[in-house]
Design an enzyme around this catalytic site. Structure first.
Site, PDB file in Angstrom:
ATOM      1  N   ASP A 120      10.678   0.285  -5.930  1.00 49.54           N
ATOM      2  CA  ASP A 120       9.246   0.475  -6.169  1.00 49.54           C
ATOM      3  C   ASP A 120       8.931   0.931  -7.596  1.00 49.54           C
ATOM      4  OD1 ASP A 120       6.795   0.006  -4.994  1.00 49.54           O
ATOM      5  OD2 ASP A 120       6.558   2.043  -4.234  1.00 49.54           O
ATOM      6  N   ARG A 136      -1.503   2.752  -6.379  1.00 52.95           N
ATOM      7  CA  ARG A 136      -2.808   2.738  -7.042  1.00 52.95           C
ATOM      8  C   ARG A 136      -3.223   4.138  -7.493  1.00 52.95           C
ATOM      9  NH1 ARG A 136      -5.308  -0.014  -1.768  1.00 52.95           N
ATOM     10  NH2 ARG A 136      -3.124  -0.632  -1.603  1.00 52.95           N
ATOM     11  N   ASP A 157       0.740   5.986   1.936  1.00 47.93           N
ATOM     12  CA  ASP A 157       1.617   4.897   1.508  1.00 47.93           C
ATOM     13  C   ASP A 157       0.935   3.987   0.480  1.00 47.93           C
ATOM     14  OD1 ASP A 157       3.912   3.412   1.395  1.00 47.93           O
ATOM     15  OD2 ASP A 157       3.617   2.390   3.328  1.00 47.93           O
ATOM     16  N   GLU A 209       0.181   4.616  -2.478  1.00 45.96           N
ATOM     17  CA  GLU A 209       0.349   5.600  -3.542  1.00 45.96           C
ATOM     18  C   GLU A 209       0.377   4.968  -4.932  1.00 45.96           C
ATOM     19  OE1 GLU A 209       2.783   4.153  -2.089  1.00 45.96           O
ATOM     20  OE2 GLU A 209       4.043   3.613  -3.800  1.00 45.96           O
ATOM     21  N   LYS A 242       4.167   0.656 -12.687  1.00 45.08           N
ATOM     22  CA  LYS A 242       4.299   1.571 -11.543  1.00 45.08           C
ATOM     23  C   LYS A 242       5.737   2.072 -11.438  1.00 45.08           C
ATOM     24  CE  LYS A 242       4.185   1.637  -6.438  1.00 45.08           C
ATOM     25  NZ  LYS A 242       3.805   0.920  -5.202  1.00 45.08           N
ATOM     26  N   LYS A 254       6.835   5.122   6.233  1.00 45.41           N
ATOM     27  CA  LYS A 254       7.146   3.713   6.492  1.00 45.41           C
ATOM     28  C   LYS A 254       8.107   3.611   7.667  1.00 45.41           C
ATOM     29  CE  LYS A 254       6.715   1.841   1.806  1.00 45.41           C
ATOM     30  NZ  LYS A 254       5.679   0.853   2.131  1.00 45.41           N
ATOM     31  N   ASP A 300       9.744   5.043  -2.464  1.00 48.84           N
ATOM     32  CA  ASP A 300       8.498   5.069  -1.700  1.00 48.84           C
ATOM     33  C   ASP A 300       8.803   5.150  -0.211  1.00 48.84           C
ATOM     34  OD1 ASP A 300       5.977   4.870  -0.700  1.00 48.84           O
ATOM     35  OD2 ASP A 300       5.665   2.766  -1.261  1.00 48.84           O
TER      36      ASP A 300
HETATM   37  N1  BES Z   1       5.429  -0.202  -2.544  1.00 46.18           N
HETATM   38  C1  BES Z   1       4.590  -0.626  -1.488  1.00 46.18           C
HETATM   39  C2  BES Z   1       4.306  -2.114  -1.524  1.00 46.18           C
HETATM   40  C3  BES Z   1       5.414  -3.017  -1.056  1.00 46.18           C
HETATM   41  C4  BES Z   1       5.687  -3.182   0.276  1.00 46.18           C
HETATM   42  C5  BES Z   1       6.135  -3.741  -1.977  1.00 46.18           C
HETATM   43  C6  BES Z   1       6.681  -4.044   0.683  1.00 46.18           C
HETATM   44  C7  BES Z   1       7.126  -4.608  -1.564  1.00 46.18           C
HETATM   45  C8  BES Z   1       7.395  -4.760  -0.239  1.00 46.18           C
HETATM   46  C9  BES Z   1       3.249   0.090  -1.580  1.00 46.18           C
HETATM   47  O1  BES Z   1       3.273   1.374  -2.086  1.00 46.18           O
HETATM   48  C10 BES Z   1       2.707   0.167  -0.201  1.00 46.18           C
HETATM   49  O2  BES Z   1       3.305   0.837   0.600  1.00 46.18           O
HETATM   50  N2  BES Z   1       1.613  -0.504   0.049  1.00 46.18           N
HETATM   51  C11 BES Z   1       1.016  -0.523   1.339  1.00 46.18           C
HETATM   52  C12 BES Z   1      -0.468  -0.439   1.167  1.00 46.18           C
HETATM   53  C13 BES Z   1      -1.209  -0.214   2.463  1.00 46.18           C
HETATM   54  C14 BES Z   1      -0.892   1.166   3.013  1.00 46.18           C
HETATM   55  C15 BES Z   1      -2.680  -0.364   2.207  1.00 46.18           C
HETATM   56  C16 BES Z   1       1.413  -1.841   2.019  1.00 46.18           C
HETATM   57  O3  BES Z   1       1.478  -2.857   1.334  1.00 46.18           O
HETATM   58  O4  BES Z   1       1.682  -1.801   3.213  1.00 46.18           O
HETATM   59 ZN    ZN Z   2       4.824   1.809  -3.311  1.00 43.36          ZN
HETATM   60 MN    MN Z   3       3.661   2.791  -0.551  1.00 40.26          MN
END
Ligand code: BES
Ligand code: ZN
Ligand code: MN
Length: 493
Positions: free
Chosen positions: A287, A350, A346, A348, A264, A276, A269
């Site tokens: 990220d 996947r 968010d 993104e 990835k 966020k 992000d």
């Molecule tokens: N890059 C983030 C995941 C992440 C969050 C990694 C905090 C490390 C620390 C990912 O893109 C994301 O934002 N995931 C969301 C998914 C949700 C919207 C279903 C998350 O984990 O909040």
């Molecule tokens: Zn992310």
């Molecule tokens: Mn994200």
């Protein structure tokens, strides 16, 4: 910090400092005894004071003279035979203490201490990886150097003549892994205004030239032609153009199916329209650590000239809000043909990975492992110790777990049962891109599983392990050791 091997010193060690193991709280090993004998028993005497605590990694500095001005006695722990953990603590304690001395070079005999089920090569590798980890600095963006210079600069690892070939190879391999880890940490630490998708692509091309790899970078137009609607939807809000980076290494015959690593590469992000919260949002420059880790692994593999075929694929984009950005409720068509309702922009990672998982089918890989800082939920589930491992394939999962344990870069297998797939139902598209709060890291893996067809597949969620937060914030270089160890085992097997 540079490591090299040589054959035994027979008590006549010449170095700014010697790191000598002390076993079971009191005993020197053979090499340590030989050094003690040439220095009038002063080490045994120092040990008799009881000043060296038995806790693994404790050290006691003893001043000698001549060709060996000082020795660090290093406690390996209370047990006669140590384990992975106590050996690791001893190495860390010893190299940290040595770093406080003015000695430029050191000689380490720590590998003379017995460790259950581990050979000399393993103990040498542990020293190289830990030393290189401690010596790491990221100061290219500071105008004044702040940290202490790296000490010791050189570490000599004496071994028995009979083991010298194996030992030299182990140290060289560990050096290649450390170089891969370093590259991964550098890329991870570089902020989003430097490390863009274009920068990642240029870095990959440069590495390709250095190691004779085949490199290809697809731009948005080419992605459009391949109908990568999911990947493109993430990049829409950003002025940074997305890239799909492909590197190929051919270390085995052309007929052997390659292994593919997919990383990835979200270079920042923000969350997109599903923005966020502000707190610690800077950490979202990390990220792209999945991308950085598969590039670092490629570097290690190419440097070691492993007899395998490896393909690395990095979908890369910046996730930003903007007038053209994807909106909650938008539906996009992935390269696989399956449609996705973007309920949260968010989620993104996947979206870019699913098109990469479809794209990679063209290389007819036997095994595909994707690596991603995918979910905050994985951090909640596993914290910062184990990466999350998801795979429908028991044998592949076991291989990855074993590789991680062997090299101290562990992963923990999580479930991937079909029941969780229900949570991805959408009334309007083939699936939604989120599955609600429960089991967030599992539903993310379930989403990817729908695209990982035609090969054995595993997914590593490194959201909790790729970097450290807080005052000593920074990229860890994980899971480069785990992946490299896995590929080494495949190359030998
Ligand atoms: N890059 C983030 C995941 C992440 C969050 C990694 C905090 C490390 C620390 C990912 O893109 C994301 O934002 N995931 C969301 C998914 C949700 C919207 C279903 C998350 O984990 O909040
Ligand atoms: Zn992310
Ligand atoms: Mn994200």
């Amino acid at each position: 910090m540079q490591f090299s091997t040589r054959t035994s010193v027979n008590g006549r060690a010449r170095a700014g400092c010697a790191l000598l193991p002390v076993v079971a709280g009191k005993d020197l090993t053979a090499g340590g005894k030989a050094i003690d004998a040439t220095h009038g028993g002063r080490l045994a005497k120092a040990l008799r004071t009881g000043d060296l605590p038995a806790k693994a990694g404790s050290t006691l500095l003893v001043q000698l003279d001549g060709a060996l001005p000082r020795v660090l006695l290093v406690s390996m722990g209370e047990a006669r035979e140590g384990g992975d953990k106590s050996f690791g603590e001893a190495v860390r304690g010893a190299l940290k203490a040595a770093g406080q001395l003015a000695a430029d070079d050191a000689i380490s005999l720590l590998h003379e201490a017995p460790v259950a089920a581990r050979d000399t090569a393993w103990k040498l590798r542990a020293q190289v990886l830990t030393g290189r980890e401690l010596a790491y600095r990221f100061e290219v963006l500071k105008t004044k150097r702040e940290s202490q210079p790296v000490r010791p600069r050189r570490v000599v690892l004496p071994v028995e003549a009979a083991e010298s070939g194996v030992a030299a190879r182990a140290v060289a391999q560990a050096g290649a892994i450390a170089d891969g880890v370093q590259m991964t940490r550098d890329l991870g630490n570089l902020p989003g205004n430097y490390c863009t998708p274009t920068y990642l692509a240029d870095t990959a091309k440069k590495m390709a030239r250095e190691f004779g790899l085949e490199a290809k970078v697809l731009d948005a137009r080419q992605m459009q032609a391949l109908k990568m609607g999911a990947l493109l939807s993430v990049a829409r809000g950003s002025v940074q153009p997305p890239k799909l980076i492909v590197l190929r290494y051919q270390g085995a015959g052309a007929r052997q199916a390659p292994i593919a690593l997919v990383g990835k590469g979200i270079t920042f992000d923000s969350g997109g329209i599903s923005l966020k919260p502000g707190l610690e949002m800077d950490e979202m420059k990390f990220d792209m650590c999945g991308a950085a880790s598969v590039l670092g692994t490629m570097r290690a593999v190419a440097a070691m000239k492993l007899k395998i075929n490896l393909v690395v694929v990095v979908p890369s984009a910046e996730n930003m809000p903007g007038g053209r950005a994807s909106k909650p409720g938008d539906i996009v068509a992935s390269m696989s043909g399956q449609t996705v309702e973007i309920l949260n922009t968010d989620a993104e990672g996947r979206l870019i990975l699913c098109d990469a998982l479809t794209y990679v089918q063209r290389f007819k890989p036997s095994t595909v492992i994707d690596v991603a800082t995918l979910t905050g939920a994985c951090v909640i589930a596993l914290g910062h110790h184990h990466s999350g491992l998801f795979s429908p394939d028991d044998a592949l999962a076991a291989e990855l777990q074993e590789a991680g344990r062997e090299i101290g870069d562990t992963c923990w297998r999580m479930p991937l049962d079909d029941e969780y797939q229900e949570q991805l139902k959408s009334p309007f598209a083939d699936m939604a891109n989120i599955g609600g709060r429960p089991a967030g890291s599992i539903t993310a893996a379930c989403f990817l599983s729908r695209f990982a067809k035609g090969y054995d597949w595993a997914h590593l969620d490194i959201a909790g392990t790729a970097w450290k937060s807080g005052a000593n914030k920074g990229a860890s270089g994980r899971p480069v050791p785990l992946l490299t160890r896995f590929l080494l085992a495949r190359a030998q097997g």
